[in-house]
Write a protein that holds these residues in place. Structure first.
Motif, short mmCIF file in Angstrom:
data_model
loop_
_atom_site.label_atom_id
_atom_site.label_comp_id
_atom_site.label_asym_id
_atom_site.label_seq_id
_atom_site.Cartn_x
_atom_site.Cartn_y
_atom_site.Cartn_z
N SER A 293 -9.74 -7.98 6.40
CA SER A 293 -9.18 -6.63 6.51
C SER A 293 -8.17 -6.57 7.65
N ALA A 294 -7.39 -5.49 7.68
CA ALA A 294 -6.42 -5.30 8.77
C ALA A 294 -7.12 -5.22 10.11
N ALA A 295 -8.26 -4.53 10.16
CA ALA A 295 -9.00 -4.41 11.42
C ALA A 295 -9.52 -5.76 11.89
N GLN A 296 -9.95 -6.60 10.95
CA GLN A 296 -10.41 -7.94 11.31
C GLN A 296 -9.26 -8.79 11.83
N THR A 297 -8.10 -8.64 11.22
CA THR A 297 -6.91 -9.36 11.68
C THR A 297 -6.62 -9.04 13.13
N ALA A 298 -6.56 -7.76 13.45
CA ALA A 298 -6.29 -7.35 14.82
C ALA A 298 -7.40 -7.80 15.76
N GLY A 299 -8.64 -7.73 15.27
CA GLY A 299 -9.76 -8.12 16.11
C GLY A 299 -9.71 -9.58 16.50
N LEU A 300 -9.23 -10.43 15.62
CA LEU A 300 -9.11 -11.85 15.92
C LEU A 300 -8.01 -12.14 16.92
N LEU A 301 -7.02 -11.25 17.00
CA LEU A 301 -5.85 -11.49 17.86
C LEU A 301 -5.98 -10.81 19.22
N GLY A 302 -6.58 -9.64 19.27
CA GLY A 302 -6.76 -8.98 20.56
C GLY A 302 -6.00 -7.68 20.73
N PRO A 303 -4.66 -7.66 20.59
CA PRO A 303 -3.92 -6.40 20.78
C PRO A 303 -4.34 -5.34 19.77
N PRO A 304 -4.11 -4.09 20.08
CA PRO A 304 -4.54 -3.00 19.18
C PRO A 304 -3.76 -2.98 17.87
N LEU A 305 -4.45 -2.63 16.81
CA LEU A 305 -3.81 -2.41 15.51
C LEU A 305 -3.29 -0.98 15.49
N ILE A 306 -1.98 -0.80 15.31
CA ILE A 306 -1.43 0.56 15.36
C ILE A 306 -0.95 1.07 14.00
N ALA A 307 -0.81 0.14 13.03
CA ALA A 307 -0.34 0.59 11.71
C ALA A 307 -0.54 -0.52 10.69
N THR A 308 -0.55 -0.11 9.42
CA THR A 308 -0.61 -1.05 8.30
C THR A 308 0.51 -0.70 7.34
N VAL A 309 1.27 -1.71 6.94
CA VAL A 309 2.39 -1.49 6.02
C VAL A 309 2.08 -2.14 4.68
N SER A 310 2.02 -1.34 3.66
CA SER A 310 1.80 -1.85 2.30
C SER A 310 3.15 -1.99 1.59
N PRO A 311 3.26 -2.90 0.64
CA PRO A 311 4.52 -3.05 -0.10
C PRO A 311 4.91 -1.75 -0.80
N GLU A 312 6.18 -1.39 -0.70
CA GLU A 312 6.70 -0.19 -1.36
C GLU A 312 7.87 -0.62 -2.24
N ARG A 313 7.75 -0.39 -3.53
CA ARG A 313 8.78 -0.85 -4.48
C ARG A 313 10.15 -0.28 -4.16
N ARG A 314 10.17 0.98 -3.78
CA ARG A 314 11.48 1.62 -3.52
C ARG A 314 12.16 0.97 -2.33
N VAL A 315 11.38 0.69 -1.29
CA VAL A 315 11.95 0.04 -0.11
C VAL A 315 12.44 -1.36 -0.46
N ALA A 316 11.59 -2.12 -1.18
CA ALA A 316 11.97 -3.48 -1.56
C ALA A 316 13.27 -3.50 -2.36
N ALA A 317 13.43 -2.53 -3.24
CA ALA A 317 14.64 -2.47 -4.07
C ALA A 317 15.88 -2.19 -3.22
N THR A 318 15.76 -1.28 -2.26
CA THR A 318 16.93 -0.95 -1.44
C THR A 318 17.28 -2.08 -0.48
N VAL A 319 16.27 -2.81 0.00
CA VAL A 319 16.53 -3.97 0.87
C VAL A 319 17.26 -5.05 0.08
N GLU A 320 16.79 -5.30 -1.13
CA GLU A 320 17.39 -6.35 -1.96
C GLU A 320 18.83 -6.01 -2.33
N SER A 321 19.11 -4.74 -2.54
CA SER A 321 20.46 -4.32 -2.95
C SER A 321 21.39 -4.12 -1.76
#
Length: 352
Positions: A293-321
């Motif tokens: 999980s995202a919380a486990q990822t942050a827990g293994l590294l130490g610094p605080p987890l401040i956000a999670t970014v999920s894939p967004e099709r609209r964003v991916a399309a505008t980046v590609e174009s």
């Protein structure tokens, strides 16, 4: 009321032309007096006086003041310093050896510091393909909505941060064309860069050299000094430039895909960065893999987890174009806002 300009006291000739050229580097306009007699009425009003040493010989008494610079054609000697002392000049610059120092003196006048320096945020991926550049661009775009910002591409192997922003055909300088000598003039730099709306972008090119450590440090410092939020997209390879930006950053954001292998790679990145910075935060990206999980990822590294970014099709399309668009809703803009919120000063009770 017009801002007072520096006063250059010099006769026509090589020294004056050299001074004029140095002032032009930082976009500094100045007032000119051919001798000290002509300069007297403006002597105390100018924020900076730059004086040709030849005109200081047997000079008439001048009012004492701060910020007088004496320019010497050769190595300063005892007589040079005597002349400097007679005119309250505490600095002597020999051209061309001290060109960077004279550039800085003009830049100090051109770039009056902001009321408070702007924050510096550095982004680095825990592994390749983590979406670091997209998040860096999103934070810069979001920051620019409420105040001036500057997006700096620090990765010469990244293909150019101007591409996803649709600026590849926009006129302006990229790192291979940027030539810095000493301190940077922010107005001159900003005017020379391609921009997305009001957001200036200093991108690496598709070919040519990347930024030098000295140039990176100068640009980041100048942007912060001018009150801009400076957003830096760092490479995952560690060199002097990466260390220079990391050392200047108020916050380093590690973007880590939610998977065990990426977490281990990110741990190595963090180990290299820790000696050079104090504040770190984690943004988890992508969908969970291997049950991590995202919380486990942050827990293994130490610094605080401040956000999670999920894939967004609209964003991916505008980046590609090449027409990057930051939606008003969604995980990407939420993460960008969380990063900027992390820069706000802590309440005294928490800071203690």
């Amino acid at each position: 009321m017009a801002t007072a300009q520096p006063l250059v006291v010099a006769g026509e000739g090589t020294v004056f032309e050299e001074i004029r050229r140095v002032a032009a580097v930082v976009g500094c306009e100045f007032d000119h007096a051919p001798d000290l007699a002509a300069a007297r009425g403006r002597w105390t009003r100018a924020p900076l006086v730059v004086l040709d040493e030849d005109l200081a010989a047997d000079s008439p008494p001048m009012p004492a003041r701060d910020n007088v610079v004496l320019v010497s054609k050769g190595t300063p000697d005892v007589e040079t310093w005597r002349r400097a002392a007679a005119l309250s000049a505490r600095r002597v610059f020999s051209l061309p050896d001290d060109e960077a120092d004279l550039t800085g003196a003009f830049a100090d006048v051109t770039d009056a510091p902001a009321d408070s320096p702007g924050p510096v945020i550095a982004f680095v991926g825990g592994r390749g393909g983590s979406g670091t550049s997209v998040l860096a661009a999103a934070v810069a775009v979001e920051a620019d909505r409420t105040g001036p910002a500057l997006l700096v591409d620090c990765d010469p192997l990244g293909g150019g941060l101007d591409l996803p922003l649709g600026l590849e055909d926009t006129k302006g300088l990229r790192w291979p064309e940027v030539r810095l000598s000493g301190r940077v003039s922010v107005p001159s730099l900003i005017a020379s860069l391609p921009s997305r709306g009001k957001l200036p972008v200093l991108s690496c090119g598709r070919s040519g050299a990347g930024p030098t450590p000295r140039a990176l440090s100068a640009v980041v410092a100048a942007g912060s000094r001018a009150g801009r939020t400076v957003v830096c997209d760092l490479p995952r390879h560690f060199d002097e430039g990466t260390v220079a930006v990391a050392s200047a950053a108020d916050l380093i954001v590690l973007v880590v895909p939610v998977e065990f292998r990426a977490c281990m790679a990110a741990k190595q990145v963090l180990t290299h960065l820790r000696p050079h910075a104090e504040r770190f935060a984690i943004v988890a990206s992508g969908h969970p893999v291997d049950g991590v999980s995202a919380a486990q990822t942050a827990g293994l590294l130490g610094p605080p987890l401040i956000a999670t970014v999920s894939p967004e099709r609209r964003v991916a399309a505008t980046v590609e174009s090449g027409e990057f668009e930051l939606p008003s809703k969604g995980s990407l803009v939420a993460a960008a806002r969380a990063v900027l919120a992390e820069l706000r000063p802590l309440p005294l009770a928490q800071a203690a």
